[in-house]
Design a protein around this motif. Structure first.
Motif, PDB file in Angstrom:
ATOM      1  N   ILE A 540       0.848  -1.191   0.000  1.00 36.04           N
ATOM      2  CA  ILE A 540       0.000   0.000   0.000  1.00 36.04           C
ATOM      3  C   ILE A 540       0.884   1.241   0.000  1.00 36.04           C
ATOM      4  N   GLU A 541       0.674   2.111  -0.960  1.00 35.72           N
ATOM      5  CA  GLU A 541       1.501   3.309  -1.070  1.00 35.72           C
ATOM      6  C   GLU A 541       1.303   4.211   0.150  1.00 35.72           C
ATOM      7  N   GLY A 542       2.414   4.669   0.731  1.00 33.98           N
ATOM      8  CA  GLY A 542       2.351   5.539   1.898  1.00 33.98           C
ATOM      9  C   GLY A 542       2.502   4.816   3.221  1.00 33.98           C
ATOM     10  N   VAL A 543       2.533   3.460   3.179  1.00 26.61           N
ATOM     11  CA  VAL A 543       2.696   2.660   4.396  1.00 26.61           C
ATOM     12  C   VAL A 543       4.163   2.307   4.574  1.00 26.61           C
ATOM     13  N   ASP A 544       4.677   2.487   5.784  1.00 23.94           N
ATOM     14  CA  ASP A 544       6.052   2.086   6.070  1.00 23.94           C
ATOM     15  C   ASP A 544       6.146   1.618   7.523  1.00 23.94           C
ATOM     16  N   GLU A 545       7.298   1.117   7.871  1.00 26.34           N
ATOM     17  CA  GLU A 545       7.614   0.647   9.225  1.00 26.34           C
ATOM     18  C   GLU A 545       6.580  -0.341   9.748  1.00 26.34           C
ATOM     19  N   LEU A 546       6.320  -1.400   8.974  1.00 26.24           N
ATOM     20  CA  LEU A 546       5.459  -2.472   9.441  1.00 26.24           C
ATOM     21  C   LEU A 546       6.254  -3.360  10.396  1.00 26.24           C
ATOM     22  N   VAL A 547       5.728  -3.546  11.602  1.00 26.22           N
ATOM     23  CA  VAL A 547       6.385  -4.386  12.609  1.00 26.22           C
ATOM     24  C   VAL A 547       5.387  -5.441  13.066  1.00 26.22           C
ATOM     25  N   THR A 548       5.783  -6.718  12.977  1.00 30.02           N
ATOM     26  CA  THR A 548       4.921  -7.796  13.447  1.00 30.02           C
ATOM     27  C   THR A 548       5.617  -8.534  14.590  1.00 30.02           C
ATOM     28  N   VAL A 549       4.835  -8.939  15.578  1.00 28.92           N
ATOM     29  CA  VAL A 549       5.390  -9.669  16.726  1.00 28.92           C
ATOM     30  C   VAL A 549       4.441 -10.791  17.101  1.00 28.92           C
ATOM     31  N   PRO A 550       4.968 -11.913  17.592  1.00 27.48           N
ATOM     32  CA  PRO A 550       4.119 -12.994  18.079  1.00 27.48           C
ATOM     33  C   PRO A 550       3.352 -12.546  19.323  1.00 27.48           C
ATOM     34  N   ASN A 551       2.170 -13.080  19.513  1.00 27.81           N
ATOM     35  CA  ASN A 551       1.330 -12.693  20.650  1.00 27.81           C
ATOM     36  C   ASN A 551       0.773 -13.927  21.335  1.00 27.81           C
ATOM     37  N   LEU A 552       1.155 -14.096  22.604  1.00 25.91           N
ATOM     38  CA  LEU A 552       0.633 -15.181  23.416  1.00 25.91           C
ATOM     39  C   LEU A 552       0.187 -14.607  24.746  1.00 25.91           C
ATOM     40  N   ARG A 553      -0.501 -15.432  25.523  1.00 24.89           N
ATOM     41  CA  ARG A 553      -0.904 -15.035  26.864  1.00 24.89           C
ATOM     42  C   ARG A 553      -0.421 -16.096  27.844  1.00 24.89           C
ATOM     43  N   GLY A 554      -0.021 -15.648  29.012  1.00 25.10           N
ATOM     44  CA  GLY A 554       0.444 -16.577  30.030  1.00 25.10           C
ATOM     45  C   GLY A 554       0.256 -15.994  31.419  1.00 25.10           C
TER      46      GLY A 554
END
Length: 844
Positions: A540-554
């Protein structure tokens, strides 16, 4: 001769005779007391009214007699059976998701609540039009029904009859929600409410592994059931259950805590206003005793002892004070009924009118103790002055301190005020700190005023007679310098402190956050979607700095092998041990934190479980490098060694986790992903549309919506704080008026002497103008200094935010101080100048 026995009846009779002359000179005295007592009585009564309303409506607010809340898991059959044996069980669920308009590219974040046909067990679920649950939610022609918050209709431009999409389900809008009885129990909401049938939720496809969904089980029990006993039996029957239990007496804990803390804070500010008013009481008594100099001297010449003189005027002051206190109590008891009209609609109950004796008695005690504390000093000094000194008090005021018994009385009254404020508060540390700060501020203001007088007396004599006279007036006998600095200074200090705190909060939320924070938080990204999702977002034009992280609960179960429930930890980190916590793992340390102890894992780490902890959390939990922490993840307990400690910068608004696992231990556990992305203003709308349409299960939270919710809450808090700060400033202005009025006789005497030696009215007024301008500027400088220091301490150390010096409230403080001081000072001086010299000289 005046009889010495019995002294008490004589003093009382004399006090009543003195009151026949009216309340001239005590108007400011009474106004200060009435204002302070009213503020405390009103705040206390309103707080108690809300608390009683919540206790009375506890069942409706909770939605049952007992509630079990489970995160990411549903109730097991044995627990469900146990509960249904004890009453009627209602099942519901809540999650944040996206609502999309069918056939239109519009969507927004909502709080989706799925309820069964028993909802609500208590209270009234009101919709417009009013429909029962079957008519609202049943499936018709393949579509379920929903009820929505009118705010959602405004955001999406929809109305009843239109269709919304939630994951895989299409639902018709059948009504608007007018009242959701248990909404306050749900806590903070980011989006408007949507109500749907519980069975429909299963078809949405939104509940998958890792979905951030809460399941609620509400129990309605027969009348007379001992709820505490049922809770105890529940704990014994399911000791290892990972759920949160509330009953009707603990519903909406966040709101209850907020109301309690806000009540404490506003009461403390009200006490500060009363302390400011106490200065006015002291000024009024001093001015009154100044006017009664000849009467007191006459009493003593006729044989009255000092004790009789003290009791006479003490009873008089006490009687007037009691009248003012009663007026303040009456007004304070009536105000809550008016204030309820301005309370936010988010409150689950509307407080009832009524009289709350505890709040009123407390306000009366505060008023009485403040009256005693500030009135005894001038009365005690007048008690021991011989007649000749009384006659010379105008030009040579007595500087000796009162007797020990009077000093002890003052100290005792002040101690009672502090003990009441601290002892009656649920947060004694806050109350003690506030009272200590107020006392220190009062002492510092008094010391500063004394230093001003000393410096003015030692200053070189100017050749300009007006400047010389203005400087001399700062330290002359009966000068208003001390009273003005203390009274107006304390009120303006409080105002500038609150203005700086509120201003810094607003600035952080509305100015700095948009520049630093991501445009979106995206939740519930499935593992199989991750690669495609990243490609779509980056395309998508104009989108930058995409950061993904795993998500769990404990859930943290042990610290160094000891059960977490048995470990004493710091107050500020107890939340880590309550319920499930967010967990993640990372190959590389993100920019939101940096190591302060230990080292990071190598990229190919495959050893025993290890964790990296936030430094503040580790210190509070008593953990260090090499210690162990056990966490239950999806029913499996994992014991990990602490490898490193991190300093976390929460201000980045990225994903920061207190507990981070090594990149290997949780890799194979079922989990979802979360993401943040930044986008230009032009790309935000497009990114939101593309991602929510392509991935219906993904929840997109826009930072602007978060800020809007937080700003609304901050506005409500700010209104209450500003209103209470205004009470303190009004008290300061009243005290200023009283201080200047107390020196009116001295001002008259002074102006007469100046006229006799040839000064004209314009010259005297210019000298007075300069004098009050100096006092106003000095008071403003003190208030700015103290307010800035206090604001910096609160913002920087308590709130741990970057502090900014804001010019607007500071300029307001200076201008207010100057204008008020000059206007009141010149007003009093102008009246004094209007008095003819011969009228004064005949009486001297």
């Amino acid at each position: 001769m005046i009889s010495r026995s019995p002294a008490l009846p004589v003093a009382l009779r004399l006090a009543l005779r003195e009151l026949r002359g009216g309340l001239s000179g005590f108007r400011i005295f009474m106004a200060c007391l009435i204002l302070g007592v009213t503020a405390i009585a009103a705040v206390g009564s309103l707080t108690r009214a809300i608390q009683e309303g919540m206790e009375r409506e506890g069942q409706s607010i909770l939605g049952g007699d007992l509630e079990i809340n489970i995160f990411q898991a549903q109730l097991e059959s044995d627990a469900r059976e146990w509960l249904t044996e004890r009453g009627t069980l209602s099942d519901s669920a809540r999650l944040r998701t996206m609502a999309r308009v069918d056939g239109a590219p519009r969507s927004t974040l909502v709080e989706l609540r799925a309820v069964d046909n028993l909802y609500p067990l208590y209270g009234d679920f009101i919709t417009k039009p009013m429909l029962d649950n079957d008519a609202l939610f049943e499936r018709r022609a393949g579509k379920w029904g929903v009820a929505i918050d009118p705010l959602l209709a405004d955001r999406l431009g929809v109305e009843p009859g239109d269709t919304l999409i939630f994951g895989n389900v299409k639902a018709d809008i059948r009504a608007f929600i007018e009242r959701e009885p248990d909404k306050a129990n749900m806590g903070f909401q980011l989006g408007p409410s949507v109500m749907i049938q519980r069975a429909a939720l299963e078809e949405t496809g939104l509940i998958t592994t890792g979905s951030l969904v809460n399941f609620y089980y509400k129990l309605k029990m027969p009348a007379g059931t001992d709820i505490k006993a049922v809770r105890k039996d529940l704990d014994e029957a399911f000791p290892d259950a990972n759920w949160r239990v509330r009953d009707r007496s603990t519903s909406a804990p966040g709101l209850r805590r907020f109301i309690d803390q806000m009540g404490i804070f506003l009461t403390l500010v009200g006490i500060s206003a009363l302390v400011v008013g106490g200065v006015g009481v002291g000024n009024a008594v001093r001015g009154y005793m100044d006017r009664k100099t000849k009467t007191i001297a006459t009493f003593k010449i006729l044989g009255a002892d000092g004790s009789t003189v003290f009791k006479t005027y003490f009873f008089q002051i006490l009687l007037i004070g009691l009248v003012a206190i009663v007026i303040g109590m009456v007004v304070g008891s009536l105000l809550p009924s008016i204030l309820t009209l301005f309370l936010p609609d988010t409150l689950p109950v509307k407080p009832d009118g009524g009289v709350y004796p505890v709040a009123l008695v407390l306000s009366a005690l505060y008023g009485l103790m403040i009256t005693i504390a500030f009135a005894v000093w001038p009365l005690g000094k007048a008690r021991d002055l011989p007649p000749v000194r009384l006659f010379r008090a105008l030009v040579a005021p007595e500087r000796r301190w009162p007797r020990f018994i009077y000093m002890a009385t003052i100290f005792g009254a002040a101690t009672v005020v502090v003990l009441l404020a601290v002892g009656m508060s649920d947060n004694r540390i806050l109350a003690a700190g506030f009272m200590g700060g107020a006392g220190a501020t009062l002492g510092l203001l008094r010391f500063t005023s004394w230093m001003i007088e000393r410096l003015a007396s030692k200053a070189p004599r100017s050749r300009n007679p007006l400047i010389r006279m203005a400087v001399a007036n700062l330290h002359r006998p009966g000068a208003a310098t001390g009273a003005v600095v203390i009274s107006l200074g304390l009120g303006l200090t409080l105002f500038s402190t609150l203005a700086l705190i509120e201003g810094n909060l607003s600035e952080r939320l509305t100015e700095q956050v948009p520049e630093e924070a991501p445009a979106f938080f995206l939740l519930d990204i499935q593992r199989y979607q991750l690669e495609e999702f990243e490609q779509t977002a980056k395309g998508i034009e104009g989108v930058d700095e995409l950061v993904t992280v795993p998500n769990l609960r404990g859930r943290v179960t042990k610290l160094n092998g000891v059960n977490a429930a048995d470990v004493e930890v710091a107050q500020n980190v107890r939340w880590i041990l309550r319920g499930d916590r967010g967990l993640s793992y990372m190959n590389e340390l993100n920019s939101g934190s940096h190591l302060v102890d230990g080292d990071w894992w190598p990229a190919d780490y495959s050893g025993e479980p290890e964790v990296s902890l936030g430094k503040e959390a580790a210190d509070g939990l008593g953990l260090k490098i090499g210690d162990t922490i056990s966490v239950s993840v999806l029913g499996r307990e994992i014991t990990a060694t602490v490898r490193s400690l991190r300093e976390i910068d929460w201000g980045t608004f990225g994903f920061n986790f207190v507990i981070l696992f090594d990149p290997n231990t949780l890799k194979v556990a079922p989990h979802t992903y979360m993401a943040t992305l930044k986008a230009s203003d032009a790309a935000e709308v497009e990114a939101h549309k593309v991602l929510t349409n392509a991935y219906p299960n993904v929840t997109a939270i826009r930072m602007k919506e978060v800020l809007s919710s937080v700003n609304t809450m901050m506005d409500q808090i700010g209104t209450a704080v500003r209103a209470t700060a205004a009470v303190a400033i009004i008290a300061g202005i009243l005290v200023l008026a009283g201080a200047i009025a107390a020196g009116f006789r001295q001002r008259v005497y002074e102006s007469v002497i100046l006229k006799v030696v040839g000064a004209v009215r314009s010259q005297i007024l210019r000298a007075y103008l300069l004098e009050y301008a100096l006092i106003g500027l000095i008071t403003a400088a003190i208030a700015l200094g103290l307010g800035s220091l206090t604001g910096w301490i609160v913002v920087d150390f308590v709130m741990e935010m970057e502090f900014s010096f804001l010019p607007a409230p500071m300029i307001f403080t200076v201008v207010t101080s100057l204008l008020v001081t000059i206007l009141f000072g010149l007003g009093s001086s102008y009246r004094a100048l209007g008095i003819k010299p011969n009228a004064v000289l005949r009486t001297e």
